[in-house]
Scaffold this motif. Structure first.
Motif, mmCIF file in Angstrom:
data_model
loop_
_atom_site.group_PDB
_atom_site.id
_atom_site.type_symbol
_atom_site.label_atom_id
_atom_site.label_comp_id
_atom_site.label_asym_id
_atom_site.label_seq_id
_atom_site.Cartn_x
_atom_site.Cartn_y
_atom_site.Cartn_z
ATOM 1 N N ARG A 22 0.834 -1.205 0.000
ATOM 2 C CA ARG A 22 0.000 0.000 0.000
ATOM 3 C C ARG A 22 0.867 1.252 0.000
ATOM 4 O O ARG A 22 0.521 2.241 -0.629
ATOM 5 C CB ARG A 22 -0.947 -0.001 1.201
ATOM 6 C CG ARG A 22 -2.111 -0.967 1.035
ATOM 7 C CD ARG A 22 -3.057 -0.909 2.218
ATOM 8 N NE ARG A 22 -4.061 0.141 2.097
ATOM 9 C CZ ARG A 22 -5.217 -0.007 1.464
ATOM 10 N NH1 ARG A 22 -5.517 -1.139 0.870
ATOM 11 N NH2 ARG A 22 -6.081 0.978 1.418
ATOM 12 N N LEU A 39 -1.392 -2.870 -5.626
ATOM 13 C CA LEU A 39 -2.374 -3.879 -5.215
ATOM 14 C C LEU A 39 -1.965 -5.211 -5.820
ATOM 15 O O LEU A 39 -1.371 -5.250 -6.894
ATOM 16 C CB LEU A 39 -3.773 -3.502 -5.719
ATOM 17 C CG LEU A 39 -4.359 -2.178 -5.222
ATOM 18 C CD1 LEU A 39 -5.620 -1.835 -6.007
ATOM 19 C CD2 LEU A 39 -4.659 -2.247 -3.727
ATOM 20 N N MET A 55 -6.456 -6.382 -8.249
ATOM 21 C CA MET A 55 -6.582 -5.474 -9.403
ATOM 22 C C MET A 55 -7.625 -6.018 -10.370
ATOM 23 O O MET A 55 -8.485 -5.288 -10.870
ATOM 24 C CB MET A 55 -5.234 -5.332 -10.133
ATOM 25 C CG MET A 55 -4.214 -4.492 -9.393
ATOM 26 S SD MET A 55 -2.890 -3.870 -10.497
ATOM 27 C CE MET A 55 -1.794 -5.268 -10.565
ATOM 28 N N ARG A 56 -7.533 -7.317 -10.624
ATOM 29 C CA ARG A 56 -8.455 -7.933 -11.574
ATOM 30 C C ARG A 56 -9.893 -7.829 -11.059
ATOM 31 O O ARG A 56 -10.800 -7.438 -11.788
ATOM 32 C CB ARG A 56 -8.050 -9.394 -11.796
ATOM 33 C CG ARG A 56 -8.103 -9.817 -13.236
ATOM 34 C CD ARG A 56 -7.490 -11.188 -13.454
ATOM 35 N NE ARG A 56 -6.055 -11.142 -13.644
ATOM 36 C CZ ARG A 56 -5.150 -11.723 -12.855
ATOM 37 N NH1 ARG A 56 -5.517 -12.423 -11.796
ATOM 38 N NH2 ARG A 56 -3.872 -11.609 -13.117
ATOM 39 N N LEU A 101 -11.210 -5.729 -8.914
ATOM 40 C CA LEU A 101 -11.711 -4.351 -8.937
ATOM 41 C C LEU A 101 -11.969 -3.882 -10.370
ATOM 42 O O LEU A 101 -12.931 -3.163 -10.637
ATOM 43 C CB LEU A 101 -10.713 -3.412 -8.251
ATOM 44 C CG LEU A 101 -10.531 -3.629 -6.744
ATOM 45 C CD1 LEU A 101 -9.368 -2.783 -6.225
ATOM 46 C CD2 LEU A 101 -11.819 -3.291 -5.992
ATOM 47 N N GLY A 102 -11.111 -4.307 -11.270
ATOM 48 C CA GLY A 102 -11.303 -3.941 -12.675
ATOM 49 C C GLY A 102 -12.603 -4.507 -13.220
ATOM 50 O O GLY A 102 -13.369 -3.811 -13.892
ATOM 51 N N VAL A 138 -15.507 -2.539 -11.952
ATOM 52 C CA VAL A 138 -15.687 -1.281 -12.689
ATOM 53 C C VAL A 138 -16.339 -1.549 -14.046
ATOM 54 O O VAL A 138 -17.269 -0.845 -14.461
ATOM 55 C CB VAL A 138 -14.331 -0.547 -12.834
ATOM 56 C CG1 VAL A 138 -14.380 0.506 -13.931
ATOM 57 C CG2 VAL A 138 -13.938 0.086 -11.498
ATOM 58 N N ASP A 190 -6.284 7.826 6.421
ATOM 59 C CA ASP A 190 -6.253 6.378 6.204
ATOM 60 C C ASP A 190 -7.101 5.989 5.004
ATOM 61 O O ASP A 190 -8.027 6.703 4.628
ATOM 62 C CB ASP A 190 -6.765 5.663 7.452
ATOM 63 C CG ASP A 190 -5.819 5.889 8.620
ATOM 64 O OD1 ASP A 190 -4.624 5.578 8.472
ATOM 65 O OD2 ASP A 190 -6.276 6.419 9.651
ATOM 66 N N GLY A 191 -6.799 4.847 4.465
ATOM 67 C CA GLY A 191 -7.521 4.366 3.300
ATOM 68 C C GLY A 191 -8.851 3.738 3.668
ATOM 69 O O GLY A 191 -9.256 3.714 4.821
ATOM 70 N N THR A 192 -9.522 3.248 2.650
ATOM 71 C CA THR A 192 -10.811 2.618 2.878
ATOM 72 C C THR A 192 -10.981 1.474 1.891
ATOM 73 O O THR A 192 -10.160 1.280 1.001
ATOM 74 C CB THR A 192 -11.948 3.652 2.734
ATOM 75 O OG1 THR A 192 -13.175 3.033 3.109
ATOM 76 C CG2 THR A 192 -12.075 4.128 1.297
ATOM 77 N N PRO A 203 -11.783 -0.481 -1.200
ATOM 78 C CA PRO A 203 -11.905 -0.023 -2.594
ATOM 79 C C PRO A 203 -13.295 -0.239 -3.186
ATOM 80 O O PRO A 203 -13.836 0.652 -3.837
ATOM 81 C CB PRO A 203 -10.872 -0.862 -3.349
ATOM 82 C CG PRO A 203 -9.928 -1.381 -2.326
ATOM 83 C CD PRO A 203 -10.693 -1.472 -1.047
ATOM 84 N N ALA A 256 -15.653 2.332 -1.917
ATOM 85 C CA ALA A 256 -15.358 3.659 -2.469
ATOM 86 C C ALA A 256 -15.883 3.773 -3.897
ATOM 87 O O ALA A 256 -16.438 4.801 -4.295
ATOM 88 C CB ALA A 256 -13.857 3.919 -2.426
ATOM 89 N N ILE A 257 -15.717 2.710 -4.667
ATOM 90 C CA ILE A 257 -16.199 2.730 -6.058
ATOM 91 C C ILE A 257 -17.724 2.827 -6.092
ATOM 92 O O ILE A 257 -18.295 3.613 -6.853
ATOM 93 C CB ILE A 257 -15.697 1.476 -6.812
ATOM 94 C CG1 ILE A 257 -14.178 1.577 -7.025
ATOM 95 C CG2 ILE A 257 -16.422 1.302 -8.145
ATOM 96 C CD1 ILE A 257 -13.523 0.286 -7.479
ATOM 97 N N VAL A 299 -18.845 6.327 -5.316
ATOM 98 C CA VAL A 299 -18.610 7.260 -6.418
ATOM 99 C C VAL A 299 -19.687 7.099 -7.489
ATOM 100 O O VAL A 299 -20.224 8.080 -8.004
ATOM 101 C CB VAL A 299 -17.194 7.054 -7.005
ATOM 102 C CG1 VAL A 299 -17.108 7.592 -8.423
ATOM 103 C CG2 VAL A 299 -16.159 7.734 -6.122
ATOM 104 N N VAL A 300 -20.015 5.851 -7.805
ATOM 105 C CA VAL A 300 -21.049 5.629 -8.818
ATOM 106 C C VAL A 300 -22.372 6.230 -8.347
ATOM 107 O O VAL A 300 -23.046 6.951 -9.085
ATOM 108 C CB VAL A 300 -21.197 4.120 -9.124
ATOM 109 C CG1 VAL A 300 -22.434 3.861 -9.981
ATOM 110 C CG2 VAL A 300 -19.942 3.599 -9.819
#
Lengths: 512, 512
Positions: A36, A41, A46-47, A49-50, A53, A89-91, A93, A96-97, A100-101
């Motif tokens: 991090r 990641l 990554m895959r 989360l991709g 999306v 700090d992070g959260t 993912p 968060a996505i 945003v949407v």
């Protein structure tokens, strides 16, 4: 040449102070916390989360017609939802996505929606989305051949496709920029450089230059001229004729008057499709006039020039191959996601003469003539690979399909006009031109000022209920509605639904 | 108000000529050929292609360290592979994507590669990629509140995070642009507008304005000034001091001389981290001087300003909160994919005064004071949602991780310097500053011109073999190598490998 001893100069560079290797993962490359801190990641995450999306995008596009055409948040509400201090700090993912949407991306005009007819829609296509995702992921640099040979080669190929479509000569070329504003600005900067033949913009001559445009010219042009350092006194904004076009006789008179007054007429900005009504200035006449008068002819085709792809557009845009420079926005009628504008120069080398700079830290990029550095042709040094989306769209769908999609825009506007003409209370202000029609609710006996307010209220109601989005404009001092129908996914049923809703709103609001 | 009869005005708009509905799919919405003519793909195909793109990106990022840091195609080869006429027919999407990855995207400098140390790398992060993909898919418009309230709200929030990090006052603000070139141009246009208090750039006063910068200032600044219409005679390019910084005494002398000669000193451009060496001009002194002299202080922090996030950067960039305007590129040291630059103004309303225009067809967007139209604050009207990638990066990783990633850039440059200092034949020209170190292979007795050529050859060999990429620059008239270490995924082993390779190349080439 000196020959240093190999023992001194070839032993590996090591750092004795480095901690001893601690086994298979000395640098902690697989440790999640260390990852991090490198903003990294694991591949499986990554895959995942991709794919997430992709799913959200596909879901959005696949259900677009069932969604509101526009959602506008209030400042108060969005401040409450989205204002926060920089998070230390992070959260998660995924969360968060999703936020945003839901909270951000849904609070917009859906410029790809089949019933978004306001302003100029951006009816993008999914292949363009894939290309933008590839570009974001690979992060290519398209400024210099040294670091971006593949992307630059593709950009040159796509620019050449557009050059040929517009009927410009072999000497023509250009580049992709953020949009119409920068395309116009880039062209006008090059035009000025060509005229002055010098980088010395402080010359007395620069202050005498005069630019001609019509009252229908997009605000991007006067803004660009202002940024370039033109004074208001250097602009001549001529009243358009009854078809919203730049009138040649008035232009000729203004040029003559300026010459007589000691000014230096320099550039005419023609509209190759106005945003307001789709009107096209008389390009062949203007080209002849400008040649005779030694004036630069720039065409703002940000909205309309893409129509050259179609038979009807080619006829309407006759003369576009005669211009000295042209702005054209693929993120409008060539179905690309924002941001892709294009500037084409009849003599592409003028761009290079106007924009090239050669600092020391770029010396490694200047080694070969064959190696084109597109950063020398415009304002940006760091440039991303905007061309890929247009390249892949033409490659995967073929020009035939893109042409059909453009043709459909013409058809839809003509269809809308015919529907409106069947109702006596709707007045057509400007007929369908380049997929734009303007009209006004004007039942007999209604007070014109009341009707002006009515059209504002209609827009407010459309925004509030989201069935469809139209926006208003002012023509001959009256408020009118505009319908811009360049989305090939718009159906005839969408038009019927929209116009029925308009008619209901107009009648109801006028009564109330 | 007139009250038209409901029967006339509320009946649905239908088109009697429409073909009768042919069942479940009247408009042919599911027919594959019709779909292609609308540039549309079925949801399952969109999903499959999207996953494919994600797979290619993840594969690329996950194997980056095993790939060459740069691949440069020859013009001839790329012309042969990629030049083709506009294709009339489409092709298989999967195949087109694979070709682009293989033939185009691999022919670039891999600016995210852990051993890409040339120019300024763009060590992006995958969350930024996800954000760019979302933006491409949803295609939000971030120009006006009317059509882009969610994106504009987020942009304001992120801009405010950067404002606070830089220690600028509440009145400060700005927007995201394509990169450092446009950020600098936007700031300088606003500065000029603030000085002239008018849009009339043709004023005699405009030609008297003088801008001061150093010989280390990025070429984007003189190019921006040229575009803005400043003449070469309006620029004073002062020789930097022995630490590559703008010398205050010489600046003061130049300003005094210009005043005496009837010019109007107007703006000082300071470097908040030069591209060449990471040098930072003396910001607190310059701020004091500019206040006393009524000069606008602009800082080009495109490369370095992001370092304020870190403890060391904050100390080095002391005074950055005193500037009138600032350019900062998140696509450099804030780990975002191209293109995201940022311009911040101490008084954000100056941007609005300099750039706002209000055409008729945007009248619907001008209804509420609370509703910020970011298109009024810069050159672009159509603006995409650049802010999202920075927003999601900070949200998902947290500022703590981003700060650690910035700190790592400092560490890596210091580590590289210490490795180089252990070898007598390497001369450090400028020590590690803001993650940049410059150095030169200079064994005793070697001829300086021979060494200049040697460093060019070293770069050529690095490009050819791809182990790592460094680029050269010129300092004090000598060619030197530059190492820019802002990639947090660079390991100490990457540095050792790179410097060992350099040493081998230098010794071998010098002998040959």
């Amino acid at each position: 040449m000196a020959s240093p001893s190999a023992t001194d100069h070839e032993r590996p560079m090591t750092d004795d102070r480095s901690p001893p290797s601690s086994g298979a993962d000395p640098a902690g490359t697989r440790d999640p916390a260390a990852r991090r801190d490198r903003l990294e990641l694991p591949a499986d995450e990554m895959r995942r989360l991709g794919y997430r999306v992709v799913d959200r995008i596909v879901e959005h596009l696949d259900t677009l017609t069932e969604q509101p055409a526009i959602r506008r948040g209030s400042r108060n509400d969005l401040e409450a939802r989205l204002r926060r201090p920089l998070p230390e700090d992070g959260t998660d993912p995924e969360q968060a996505i999703e936020e945003v949407v839901r909270d951000v991306l849904h609070h917009t005009g859906q410029v790809q929606h089949p019933r978004f007819f306001g302003f100029v829609p951006s009816p993008s296509n999914y292949v363009g989305v894939l290309a933008d995702a590839l570009v974001a992921g690979f992060n290519p640099f398209a400024g210099t051949w040294f670091a971006g040979s593949g992307p630059i080669q593709v950009e040159m190929v796509v620019i050449d496709w557009l050059r040929q479509l517009c009927g410009l000569p072999d000497s023509a070329g250009g580049l992709f920029v953020s949009g119409g504003s920068v395309a116009n600005l880039t062209a006008l900067a090059a035009a000025r450089h060509a005229r002055l033949g010098s980088h010395d913009m402080g010359l007395e001559q620069a202050r005498r230059l005069v630019v001609y445009l019509s009252d229908q010219t997009h605000s991007a042009v006067p803004r660009a001229l202002r940024v370039l350092g033109f004074g208001d006194h250097q602009l001549r904004r001529l009243a358009s004729d009854d078809r919203c076009r730049l009138p040649l006789a008035e232009l000729a008179a203004a040029v003559a008057a300026d010459r007589a007054a000691g000014h230096e007429p320099f550039c005419v900005v023609a509209n190759a499709g106005t945003t307001n009504t789709g009107a096209i200035d008389p390009l062949p006449d203007l080209a002849r006039f400008c040649r005779r008068q030694n004036l630069w002819l720039h065409a703002d085709g940000a909205y309309g020039a893409a129509a050259v792809l179609s038979r009807r557009g080619q006829r309407l845009l006759d003369g576009i191959g005669e211009v000295d420079s042209l702005a054209l926005d693929p993120h409008k009628w060539l179905f690309q996601p924002f941001e892709i504008g294009c500037v084409l120069l009849r003599e592409r080398q003028i761009l290079r003469r106007a924009f090239a700079v050669h600092p020391e830290y770029l010396r490694d990029v200047e080694r070969g003539d064959e190696e084109v550095n597109l950063a020398d042709y415009g304002i940006q040094l760091t440039r991303s690979f905007r061309a890929l989306k247009l390249y892949l769209t033409f490659t995967i769908f073929g020009a035939r399909a893109v042409r059909a999609a453009v043709e459909r825009g013409f058809d839809l506007a003509e269809h809308a006009e015919s529907l409106l003409r069947r109702q006596a209370c709707w007045q057509i202000l400007t007929p369908a031109q380049l997929a734009v029609v303007t009209f006004r609710y004007a039942p007999p006996g209604a007070d014109p000022s009341t009707l002006d307010r009515l059209h504002d209220e209609i827009v407010d109601h459309l925004v509030a209920d989201g069935t469809a989005l139209l926006t208003s404009t002012v023509l001959r001092r009256r408020t009118v509605l505009r319908l811009c129908t360049i989305n090939p996914r718009t159906t005839e049923a969408d038009l019927t639904l929209t116009l029925t809703r308009l008619q209901h709103l107009a009648a109801t609001l006028l009564r109330s």
